[in-house]
Design a protein around this motif. Structure first.
Motif: not given
Length: 221
Positions: A216-219, A98-100, A145-146
């Motif tokens: 960006y970030w992601q779970f 996902v873009e921040a 994670t980012a």
């Protein structure tokens, strides 16, 4: 107005959306656009509601969005401008990148280009935040994670549910800044992220010119 042809003749049908001053006490035109998305019709328009909140008389046009409804004969029902937004058409999936700059609400941040035409959220002050709505964690997330670039000596990002002071599901401790272009990918363990929630990113740190940048970030489950 309605017509059977774009060249007319036209029949006047009335007003579907009055100007912003009628609803918000701000001047200007609404400059609307109507469009269809996923079998629903919407109207996008602007009002100077942000200017009013900040105490400025003109400028800072803010986009508003309402759903469009129709009478049985196909005419558009009168639209009441508001600041509620519209119902979501789907939940946000957190288990892909996902873009921040994807956000529903924010405070104390700016979005700026970083590299390869990409964008990043820059936190400008302690307590700045962004948030995304209706994140579906499903049975639960275990890892976050980012990609981050720290620009302050001490800082972090608190991950909270449903509101800026909501339950903390994780804390990202930012590495000590040694370069304005030093990007790192950081992963942490997550607890308590289950079901559907709004997700807040709260930026903390000792005030500098800027605190950090988030690309960006992601779970992960």
């Amino acid at each position: 107005m309605t017509s059977q042809s774009p060249m007319g003749p036209w029949t006047y049908e009335g007003t579907i959306l009055k100007n912003p001053g009628h609803f918000f006490g701000t001047s200007g035109n609404n400059h609307h656009a109507i469009f269809e998305f996923r079998d629903h019709w919407y109207i996008a328009y602007h009002a100077q509601t942000l200017s009013k909140a900040m105490g400025f008389s003109k400028g800072y046009r803010s986009t508003h969005l309402n759903q469009v409804s129709f009478h049985a004969d196909g005419l558009i029902k009168t639209i009441t401008a508001d600041m509620k937004g519209v119902e979501p058409v789907k939940c946000l999936h957190p288990y892909t990148r996902v873009e921040a700059e994807t956000m529903a609400w924010s405070a104390g941040i700016q979005v700026e280009p970083v590299f390869n035409g990409d964008l990043a959220v820059t936190a400008l002050e302690n307590g700045a935040w962004t948030a995304v709505a209706n994140v579906d964690f499903g049975e639960g997330a275990s890892t976050f994670t980012a990609r981050i670039c720290n620009e302050s000596d001490v800082g972090g990002i608190e991950l909270r549910l449903d509101q800026p002071n909501g339950i903390v599901i994780g804390n990202v401790s930012l590495p000590i800044a040694d370069s304005s272009d030093h990007w790192q990918t950081i992963s942490i363990e997550i607890r308590g992220a289950k079901g559907i929630h709004d997700l807040y990113f709260i930026y903390t740190g000792i005030q500098a010119d800027k605190l950090c940048k988030l690309d960006y970030w992601q779970f992960e489950q």
